[in-house]
Design an enzyme around this catalytic site. Structure first.
Site, PDB file in Angstrom:
ATOM      1  N   CYS A   1       2.700  -5.245   6.850  1.00 46.22           N
ATOM      2  CA  CYS A   1       2.416  -4.955   5.448  1.00 46.22           C
ATOM      3  C   CYS A   1       3.602  -4.229   4.814  1.00 46.22           C
ATOM      4  CB  CYS A   1       1.148  -4.115   5.323  1.00 46.22           C
ATOM      5  SG  CYS A   1      -0.364  -5.052   5.657  1.00 46.22           S
TER       6      CYS A   1
ATOM      7  N   HIS B   1       0.822  -1.214   0.000  1.00 48.12           N
ATOM      8  CA  HIS B   1       0.000   0.000   0.000  1.00 48.12           C
ATOM      9  C   HIS B   1       0.852   1.258   0.000  1.00 48.12           C
ATOM     10  CE1 HIS B   1       0.642   0.910   4.354  1.00 48.12           C
ATOM     11  NE2 HIS B   1       0.724  -0.394   4.472  1.00 48.12           N
TER      12      HIS B   1
END
Length: 502
Positions: free
Chosen positions: A409, A390
């Site tokens: 992440c 992301h």
């Protein structure tokens, strides 16, 4: 002899690729067994992030001058100056203004960045990586068995000369970075004396230092100092362990290599977009920290979320949100995080007892926008760890050498370009296909949208602290998670880790 029994068992010339994979898979860590180190080795490069600017000192006015009380005259002491007249003693004394002001805080300057994004067109992960890495580990085990390489006393630069330079030549020749006279460049006997090498710094030595730096993900400035000096003095035994451990982890993987795929090498903190066997884009990344290690995982990118919302993981609610709400009841409102019940209805945070664990029974969701923790783009790759790639509002973190800072992440610096590459054949953009300009325009609209890929793109997150490919050249990165154990003493092996939180 270090690693001899291990190599006889695994690296026999009669052992084929399938046999190597079978041997490794018996003890393979696999795609998810990450060790959470209790004592991590210091990384080769750890850049200090600039400290936040000191808050301005409160405006302080000098206090009003208050006359001192009148004191009686004191008789003179024999042998001293005459007593001070009472009028002088009673005169007001102004305290120094500077004493009332706080000293200005000095903000430390971050050291120059020493790491560099690789420009090698060859992907980190290819169909040849496992076998080439296994063979490279055999070579480094032999170097370690023969005595390793000399310690370099630094720093050294093109102005250096004498025995330190000849020792550096021997060090670089052992790994094959320096094509020394009379040697093929594939490595020399570690037992050779530095006296056999030139004591002058010549252009070939600068080139050799640069080759070494490139293999270790460092800026190729040709100077031996800082991170380069530290990397030179990592032992051959450690390099063997990194290569053998990486090969072991690869043996447990079953990744197909299609025409287009994405590779995230966690120790490199980088992302590669691969097409037709070549890296067409490579991006700086921020990956999980040691307490929230990013997992090794194979998945497929199926969609790109524009202006995403962020659902806060339970672990973050428990460990971060609840303590913050206890101290600051307005935290969720400022961060635009809504509390939702099981039916999706908004709940007033003031109705929740933040001194208990009741908040974990609710869904906490951050609205899309510039302050959203995922930034403007989320790359959807369904997997059992619920991790993904992301954007981020904290883009300054991409500028540091140490980029192991997330909860698991992967944040991608060039996420707009990566999203455009993933979506290039997908329809639905205002003008047809999704270009970077079309993505930016849709994000500017502020509406949340999920764009499906026309064809899913495989992605592999790997943990390769040492690896080689078809050319046999070994590359190395730091074992930040402390999980390289092949050939390491039993007491140094870490315990299996729990699944990292997002």
């Amino acid at each position: 002899m270090m690693g001899l029994a291990f190599r006889k068992q695994i690296w026999s010339s009669s052992v084929g690729l399938a046999s190597l994979a079978a041997v490794f898979s018996t003890t393979a860590i696999g795609g998810h067994a990450f060790a959470q180190a209790t004592s991590l080795p210091a990384p080769i490069t750890t850049a200090l992030l600039p400290a936040p600017s000191a808050p301005p000192a409160a405006k302080t006015e000098a206090p009003a001058l208050i006359p001192a009380p009148a004191l009686p005259a004191q008789p003179a002491i024999p042998g001293t100056a005459a007593s001070v007249p009472p009028a002088t003693l009673a005169a007001p004394v102004a305290p120094p203004v500077a004493a009332a002001l706080k000293p200005k805080r000095k903000v430390p300057i971050a050291p120059p960045r020493e790491t560099a994004l690789s420009t090698d067109p060859n992907p980190t992960l290819t169909p040849e990586t496992f076998f080439a890495t296994a063979k490279a580990s055999e070579r480094y085990a032999a170097i370690a068995d023969a005595g390793g390489w000399p310690v370099i006393e630094g720093p050294l630069s093109p102005s250096s000369k004498g025995r330190p330079v000849s020792t550096l030549r021997l060090r670089l020749a052992i790994e094959g970075d320096l094509n020394a006279a009379g040697h093929s460049g594939a490595g020399v006997n570690p037992q050779e004396s530095p006296s056999m090498f030139d004591t002058r710094w010549t252009p070939d030595l600068t080139s050799a230092v640069k080759r070494f730096q490139i293999r270790h993900g460092l800026k190729d400035n040709g100077v031996v100092a800082g991170a380069t000096l530290k990397a030179l003095n990592v032992s051959a035994r450690t390099r063997f362990t990194e290569l053998a451990s990486s090969a072991q982890r690869l043996a447990g993987r079953n990744f197909s290599f299609p025409e287009r795929y994405v590779v995230v090498n966690l120790p490199s903190a980088s992302v590669e977009a691969v097409e037709n066997g070549q890296v067409v884009h490579r991006y700086v990344a921020v990956v999980g920290n040691a307490e929230h290690a990013s997992p090794e995982v194979d998945a497929k990118v199926v969609a790109v979320n524009l202006n995403p919302t962020w659902t806060v993981p339970t672990s973050i609610i428990k460990n971060e949100i609840i303590p913050k709400m206890q101290k600051d009841p307005g935290y969720l409102a400022r961060e635009k995080i809504r509390v939702l019940d099981n039916a999706g209805n908004t709940v007033n945070p003031a109705l929740i007892d933040w001194k208990s664990q009741r908040a974990v029974n609710y869904t906490l969701r951050q609205d899309s926008g510039k302050a959203n923790s995922l930034g403007s783009i989320r790359i959807n790759m369904p997997n059992k760890y619920a991790v993904y790639m992301h954007d981020t509002p904290a883009k300054h973190l991409f500028g540091g050498d140490y980029r192991f800072l997330s909860h698991g992440c992967v944040r991608v610096q060039g996420v707009y370009d990566l999203a455009a590459w993933l979506l290039r054949d997908s329809l639905g953009a205002p003008d047809g296909l999704w270009s970077r300009e079309a993505i930016e325009a849709r994000i500017a609209d502020g509406q949340h949208e999920e764009v499906r890929l026309k064809q899913a793109v495989p992605v592999s997150w790997v943990y390769l602290t040492g690896w080689a490919n078809g050319d046999g050249v070994a590359n190395f990165r730091d074992d930040v998670y402390g999980i390289d154990t092949v050939g390491a003493p039993a007491e140094a092996r870490a315990d299996p880790a729990v699944v990292p939180s997002n």
